[in-house]
Design a protein around this motif. Structure first.
Motif, PDB file in Angstrom:
ATOM      1  N   TYR A 295      -4.666  10.347  -0.457  1.00 21.94           N
ATOM      2  CA  TYR A 295      -4.462  10.857   0.901  1.00 21.94           C
ATOM      3  C   TYR A 295      -3.369   9.999   1.527  1.00 21.94           C
ATOM      4  O   TYR A 295      -3.019   8.946   0.992  1.00 21.94           O
ATOM      5  CB  TYR A 295      -5.747  10.773   1.738  1.00 21.94           C
ATOM      6  N   VAL A 296      -2.826  10.458   2.624  1.00 22.60           N
ATOM      7  CA  VAL A 296      -1.709   9.729   3.231  1.00 22.60           C
ATOM      8  C   VAL A 296      -2.118   9.175   4.597  1.00 22.60           C
ATOM      9  O   VAL A 296      -2.731   9.875   5.395  1.00 22.60           O
ATOM     10  CB  VAL A 296      -0.477  10.646   3.392  1.00 22.60           C
ATOM     11  N   LEU A 297      -1.828   7.899   4.801  1.00 20.89           N
ATOM     12  CA  LEU A 297      -2.047   7.276   6.119  1.00 20.89           C
ATOM     13  C   LEU A 297      -0.687   7.166   6.810  1.00 20.89           C
ATOM     14  O   LEU A 297       0.343   7.382   6.183  1.00 20.89           O
ATOM     15  CB  LEU A 297      -2.662   5.889   5.910  1.00 20.89           C
TER      16      LEU A 297
ATOM     17  N   SER B 235      -2.664   2.245  -4.084  1.00 17.98           N
ATOM     18  CA  SER B 235      -3.185   3.310  -3.226  1.00 17.98           C
ATOM     19  C   SER B 235      -4.696   3.166  -3.064  1.00 17.98           C
ATOM     20  O   SER B 235      -5.388   2.812  -4.015  1.00 17.98           O
ATOM     21  CB  SER B 235      -2.878   4.674  -3.877  1.00 17.98           C
ATOM     22  N   LEU B 236      -5.200   3.459  -1.869  1.00 13.99           N
ATOM     23  CA  LEU B 236      -6.658   3.467  -1.678  1.00 13.99           C
ATOM     24  C   LEU B 236      -7.244   4.782  -2.160  1.00 13.99           C
ATOM     25  O   LEU B 236      -8.434   4.878  -2.399  1.00 13.99           O
ATOM     26  CB  LEU B 236      -7.018   3.280  -0.202  1.00 13.99           C
ATOM     27  N   GLY B 237      -6.422   5.792  -2.253  1.00 10.75           N
ATOM     28  CA  GLY B 237      -6.944   7.096  -2.657  1.00 10.75           C
ATOM     29  C   GLY B 237      -5.884   8.163  -2.435  1.00 10.75           C
ATOM     30  O   GLY B 237      -4.825   7.874  -1.883  1.00 10.75           O
TER      31      GLY B 237
ATOM     32  N   GLY C 239       0.537   4.434   7.822  1.00 10.47           N
ATOM     33  CA  GLY C 239       1.157   3.163   7.461  1.00 10.47           C
ATOM     34  C   GLY C 239       0.212   2.374   6.580  1.00 10.47           C
ATOM     35  O   GLY C 239      -0.939   2.746   6.391  1.00 10.47           O
ATOM     36  N   GLY C 240       0.684   1.264   6.094  1.00  6.58           N
ATOM     37  CA  GLY C 240      -0.096   0.474   5.136  1.00  6.58           C
ATOM     38  C   GLY C 240      -1.136  -0.437   5.749  1.00  6.58           C
ATOM     39  O   GLY C 240      -1.914  -1.067   5.030  1.00  6.58           O
TER      40      GLY C 240
ATOM     41  N   PRO D 296       0.851  -1.185   0.000  1.00  9.16           N
ATOM     42  CA  PRO D 296       0.000   0.000   0.000  1.00  9.16           C
ATOM     43  C   PRO D 296       0.890   1.240   0.000  1.00  9.16           C
ATOM     44  O   PRO D 296       1.849   1.312   0.760  1.00  9.16           O
ATOM     45  CB  PRO D 296      -0.776  -0.107   1.310  1.00  9.16           C
ATOM     46  N   SER D 297       0.570   2.183  -0.862  1.00 10.21           N
ATOM     47  CA  SER D 297       1.404   3.384  -0.938  1.00 10.21           C
ATOM     48  C   SER D 297       0.622   4.523  -1.581  1.00 10.21           C
ATOM     49  O   SER D 297      -0.129   4.304  -2.534  1.00 10.21           O
ATOM     50  CB  SER D 297       2.646   3.111  -1.797  1.00 10.21           C
ATOM     51  N   PRO D 298       0.826   5.754  -1.046  1.00  8.03           N
ATOM     52  CA  PRO D 298       0.186   6.907  -1.687  1.00  8.03           C
ATOM     53  C   PRO D 298       0.677   7.094  -3.122  1.00  8.03           C
ATOM     54  O   PRO D 298       0.066   7.774  -3.920  1.00  8.03           O
ATOM     55  CB  PRO D 298       0.635   8.097  -0.821  1.00  8.03           C
TER      56      PRO D 298
ATOM     57  N   TYR E  40       6.502   4.963   8.674  1.00  9.93           N
ATOM     58  CA  TYR E  40       7.459   6.074   8.576  1.00  9.93           C
ATOM     59  C   TYR E  40       7.261   6.771   7.225  1.00  9.93           C
ATOM     60  O   TYR E  40       6.120   6.902   6.753  1.00  9.93           O
ATOM     61  CB  TYR E  40       8.906   5.561   8.737  1.00  9.93           C
ATOM     62  N   GLU E  41       8.383   7.196   6.584  1.00 14.75           N
ATOM     63  CA  GLU E  41       8.240   7.889   5.292  1.00 14.75           C
ATOM     64  C   GLU E  41       8.188   6.885   4.144  1.00 14.75           C
ATOM     65  O   GLU E  41       8.059   7.269   2.985  1.00 14.75           O
ATOM     66  CB  GLU E  41       9.429   8.833   5.088  1.00 14.75           C
ATOM     67  N   GLY E  42       8.324   5.624   4.459  1.00 17.58           N
ATOM     68  CA  GLY E  42       8.274   4.644   3.367  1.00 17.58           C
ATOM     69  C   GLY E  42       9.359   3.589   3.517  1.00 17.58           C
ATOM     70  O   GLY E  42      10.038   3.520   4.524  1.00 17.58           O
TER      71      GLY E  42
END
Ligand SMILES: COc1cccc(COC(=O)c2cn[nH]c2)c1
Length: 239
Positions: free
Chosen positions: A143-145, A139-141, A147-148, A90-92, A118-120
């Motif tokens: 926006y940033v969470l 990505s789900l959308g 974590g995954g 999962p990733s933005p 963290y930042e990835g």
């Protein structure tokens, strides 16, 4: 289907053992294995992150634990050779997850979800993982969470419910939003009148043709109003 999840917060996934997906696990339809990424660290503090090369705020997940974990989980760990796993991060910065993605992933034998924090994750992990399976950043959308994990829960639910036998009545999978490219029609149940509000007469008419037409009109109207982006150029075109 076998689903492996790698996370530094494995207890996030305790919820998946409930209800629908819980039964699917008991019946063997889904073999869910959640693992703590820290199990593949070797220092006293079980370190999984470090400062970014090139500077910048935050921390980056180290490649070593991921490499060892993926070798064990996604590598040919001695079990019967099946298709290569699909390894999802999962990733933005990923492709957007849709019902179409869920349908495609529901046909796979083995999914591995890698939950970044963290930042990835060090970019070399994605490169290395592509030697072990098909790597998808999803990505789900926009926006940033943090974590995954939340995104992974959502994807496992969306995919898991499409696996034959997981949902009791497969009919219920057909008439829902996004299955036919449109939003679903409104639903009503008893009582016929509630707080001065009545159920649309057509639904009480017993005229199944009229009901089907009304529902289709509602789908198109709702999609036009809330999600015009889902409509093909000509919204009256058959979807
Ligand atoms: C892999 O690296 C990172 C870095 C930062 C956050 C995350 C978690 O995923 C999301 O934030 C997300 C997923 N879909 N929409 C947003 C992953």
């Amino acid at each position: 289907m076998r689903i492996d999840v790698l996370s530094i917060f494995p207890s996030y996934f305790d919820g998946l053992t409930l209800s629908l997906l819980g039964k699917a696990q008991e019946s063997g339809l889904i073999d869910l294995r959640v693992r703590d990424l820290r199990d593949w660290t070797s220092d006293r503090h079980r370190t999984v992150d470090d400062t970014p090369y090139g500077g910048g705020a935050g921390m980056v997940m180290k490649p070593e634990p991921w490499g060892l974990a993926l070798d064990e989980i996604a590598g040919s760990s001695g079990e019967a050779p099946t298709e290569r796993p699909t390894i999802i991060f999962p990733s933005p910065a990923g492709e957007v997850f849709t019902q179409k993605t869920a349908r495609a992933l529901a046909t796979r034998e083995h999914l591995v979800f890698g939950c970044g924090r963290y930042e990835g994750i060090d970019e070399r992990v994605f490169e290395y993982a592509s030697d072990l399976g098909e790597v998808r950043l999803i990505s789900l959308g926009d926006y940033v969470l943090n974590g995954g994990e939340v995104a992974t829960m959502a994807m496992i639910e969306a995919i898991g419910r499409l696996i034959p036998g997981v949902v009791g009545n497969p009919e219920s999978l057909v008439e829902e939003s996004h299955e036919d490219g449109l939003l679903e029609y409104p639903s009503y149940t008893k009582p016929a009148s509630w707080r001065e509000r009545s159920v649309p007469d057509v639904l009480l008419s017993g005229n199944h043709g009229a009901i089907a037409s009304w529902r289709r009109e509602q789908q198109i109207e709702r999609t036009k109003r809330r999600r015009p982006d889902l409509l093909p150029g000509d919204e009256t075109a058959p979807v």
